[in-house]
Scaffold this active site. Structure first.
Site, mmCIF file in Angstrom:
data_model
loop_
_atom_site.group_PDB
_atom_site.id
_atom_site.type_symbol
_atom_site.label_atom_id
_atom_site.label_comp_id
_atom_site.label_asym_id
_atom_site.label_seq_id
_atom_site.Cartn_x
_atom_site.Cartn_y
_atom_site.Cartn_z
ATOM 1 N N TYR A 51 -10.085 -0.373 2.221
ATOM 2 C CA TYR A 51 -8.983 0.609 2.130
ATOM 3 C C TYR A 51 -9.530 2.041 2.097
ATOM 4 C CZ TYR A 51 -6.370 -3.515 0.461
ATOM 5 O OH TYR A 51 -5.815 -4.763 0.305
ATOM 6 N N HIS A 109 -12.497 -10.650 0.095
ATOM 7 C CA HIS A 109 -11.266 -10.163 0.743
ATOM 8 C C HIS A 109 -10.674 -11.189 1.720
ATOM 9 C CE1 HIS A 109 -9.216 -6.114 1.896
ATOM 10 N NE2 HIS A 109 -8.372 -7.110 1.995
HETATM 11 N N1 LIG Z 1 -5.825 -9.145 0.150
HETATM 12 C C1 LIG Z 1 -5.304 -8.803 1.303
HETATM 13 O O1 LIG Z 1 -5.712 -9.296 2.372
HETATM 14 C C2 LIG Z 1 -4.195 -7.794 1.337
HETATM 15 C C3 LIG Z 1 -3.455 -7.592 2.517
HETATM 16 C C4 LIG Z 1 -2.410 -6.675 2.494
HETATM 17 C C5 LIG Z 1 -2.124 -5.964 1.335
HETATM 18 N N2 LIG Z 1 -2.878 -6.147 0.195
HETATM 19 C C6 LIG Z 1 -2.592 -5.407 -1.069
HETATM 20 O O2 LIG Z 1 -1.222 -5.587 -1.379
HETATM 21 C C7 LIG Z 1 -0.622 -4.319 -1.593
HETATM 22 C C8 LIG Z 1 0.851 -4.355 -1.305
HETATM 23 O O3 LIG Z 1 1.112 -4.765 0.031
HETATM 24 P P1 LIG Z 1 1.600 -3.755 1.180
HETATM 25 O O4 LIG Z 1 1.168 -2.366 0.847
HETATM 26 O O5 LIG Z 1 1.171 -4.360 2.466
HETATM 27 O O6 LIG Z 1 3.182 -3.892 1.177
HETATM 28 P P2 LIG Z 1 4.381 -3.914 0.109
HETATM 29 O O7 LIG Z 1 3.912 -3.537 -1.235
HETATM 30 O O8 LIG Z 1 5.101 -5.199 0.310
HETATM 31 O O9 LIG Z 1 5.341 -2.775 0.697
HETATM 32 C C9 LIG Z 1 4.961 -1.422 0.694
HETATM 33 C C10 LIG Z 1 6.073 -0.634 1.416
HETATM 34 O O10 LIG Z 1 7.295 -0.719 0.659
HETATM 35 C C11 LIG Z 1 7.753 0.591 0.342
HETATM 36 N N3 LIG Z 1 8.353 0.532 -0.997
HETATM 37 C C12 LIG Z 1 7.712 0.337 -2.170
HETATM 38 N N4 LIG Z 1 8.577 0.327 -3.198
HETATM 39 C C13 LIG Z 1 9.812 0.528 -2.664
HETATM 40 C C14 LIG Z 1 11.120 0.648 -3.208
HETATM 41 N N5 LIG Z 1 11.317 0.542 -4.518
HETATM 42 N N6 LIG Z 1 12.159 0.850 -2.350
HETATM 43 C C15 LIG Z 1 11.956 0.963 -1.025
HETATM 44 N N7 LIG Z 1 10.737 0.865 -0.440
HETATM 45 C C16 LIG Z 1 9.680 0.652 -1.261
HETATM 46 C C17 LIG Z 1 6.521 1.489 0.393
HETATM 47 O O11 LIG Z 1 6.871 2.817 0.726
HETATM 48 P P3 LIG Z 1 6.536 4.077 -0.260
HETATM 49 O O12 LIG Z 1 5.058 4.089 -0.499
HETATM 50 O O13 LIG Z 1 7.006 5.252 0.520
HETATM 51 O O14 LIG Z 1 7.341 3.850 -1.523
HETATM 52 C C18 LIG Z 1 5.729 0.839 1.536
HETATM 53 O O15 LIG Z 1 6.223 1.268 2.788
HETATM 54 C C19 LIG Z 1 -1.446 -3.403 -0.681
HETATM 55 O O16 LIG Z 1 -1.230 -2.032 -0.957
HETATM 56 C C20 LIG Z 1 -2.825 -3.894 -0.972
HETATM 57 O O17 LIG Z 1 -3.292 -3.379 -2.220
HETATM 58 C C21 LIG Z 1 -3.895 -7.066 0.195
#
Ligand SMILES: NC(=O)c1ccc[n+]([C@@H]2O[C@H](COP(=O)([O-])OP(=O)(O)OC[C@H]3O[C@@H](n4cnc5c(N)ncnc54)[C@H](OP(=O)(O)O)[C@@H]3O)[C@@H](O)[C@H]2O)c1
Length: 277
Positions: A51, A109
């Site tokens: 990241y 990861h």
């Molecule tokens: N281990 C892995 O392979 C892997 C893969 C993918 C992700 N991850 C981890 O998982 C975390 C979360 O997953 P993600 O970032 O893919 O997606 P997510 O948390 O499912 O969704 C994030 C999106 O939702 C929006 N959002 C958040 N809260 C909200 C609310 N209350 N109302 C409306 N929209 C909202 C955010 O926008 P705003 O920021 O504008 O609020 C962003 O666009 C990542 O950041 C990372 O740390 C790990």
């Protein structure tokens, strides 16, 4: 500020029932976003070498008013660092960028099974844990067969498996395997990266019934499945909204209705074939 409850991992560490995703939180704005999340009550922070924001997360830990010992910083070993010596070197690089003397949760990861080095990587993580540089060790995107291999070959059960999990992909079989083996499930992309999930009529209806937002209904569903969601938000008010899911409960029928949205992965992230370096 919300108090986020904790469960106990298989290594006796207290582990929050909800954390902060940090993918794409970079630069000065990224630091501000992580600081505001800590102020809102988040204690579990999820970063990764890939990241490119370990520095930002470390800066936020130092800038926050919360004691270091109350925070759990997760980082992850990229595919290019698999192997025993490579993992030891990778951990030292992460510790340096974070500016911390300990990684609280260290994850592989992606398994990258064609590379075939995740067991050597795991052995190095056990050594890092024994040395005290890492507190808890776990994996990400592992299948039951891959988890079984780690356990069979080393006798050490991962504390956590962080996997894609949201109402479109509830992962019932994998969660059952985790429950049997005392592995904590952690949900990545818990909001399905927002997508159209939050406007699904079933989610809207359940949210209205409990006078909460659709996002809160989805995050509560994760909590009741026994998985720790790590929603990412750059916005302080959405961070507060996302953490505030411990004052209501869904009925079993509502949990089942949300799980019935199942349709599969968001993208082609099958750990048997998808590789990341
Ligand atoms: N281990 C892995 O392979 C892997 C893969 C993918 C992700 N991850 C981890 O998982 C975390 C979360 O997953 P993600 O970032 O893919 O997606 P997510 O948390 O499912 O969704 C994030 C999106 O939702 C929006 N959002 C958040 N809260 C909200 C609310 N209350 N109302 C409306 N929209 C909202 C955010 O926008 P705003 O920021 O504008 O609020 C962003 O666009 C990542 O950041 C990372 O740390 C790990």
């Amino acid at each position: 500020m919300v108090t986020i409850p904790a469960i106990t991992l298989n290594d006796d560490t207290a582990f929050p029932e909800l954390g902060l995703g940090t993918y794409r939180l970079t630069g000065a704005e990224g630091v501000d976003a992580v600081v505001s999340a800590i102020a809102a009550g988040y204690r579990l922070l999820d970063t990764a070498v890939n990241y490119e924001n370990e520095r930002e997360v470390g800066d936020a830990v130092r800038r926050s008013d919360v004691d270091r010992e109350e925070l759990l910083v997760t980082t992850k070993i990229p595919g290019r660092d698999h192997g025993f010596d490579e993992t030891i070197a990778s951990a030292r690089g992460s510790l340096h960028r974070l500016g911390l003397d300990r990684i609280d949760l260290y994850l592989i990861h992606w398994p990258n099974p064609r590379v075939g080095r995740f067991v050597d990587t795991w052995r190095a993580m056990i050594a890092l844990r024994d040395e005290g540089l890492v507190r808890s060790i776990g994996v990400s995107n592992f299948t039951p067969a891959m988890l079984a291999r780690l356990m069979d070959e080393t006798g050490v059960v991962p504390a956590v498996n962080q996997v894609e999990l949201h109402p479109y992909f509830p992962q019932a079989e994998l969660r059952a395997f985790h429950a049997t083996n005392d592995i904590r499930t952690e949900s990545w992309s818990p909001l399905a990266r927002r997508s159209e999930l939050l406007s699904e009529s079933v989610i809207q209806r359940i949210a209205e019934r409990h006078a909460v937002t659709p996002t809160q209904a989805v995050l509560r569903w994760h909590v009741q499945l026994g998985s720790t969601p790590i929603p990412k938000s750059a916005d302080a008010s959405r961070q507060r909204e996302n953490a505030d899911v411990f004052g209501f409960s869904l009925g079993d029928d509502e949990v089942a209705e949300i799980s019935a949205l199942e349709r599969g992965r968001l993208w082609d992230g099958d750990p048997q074939t998808h590789e990341e370096f």
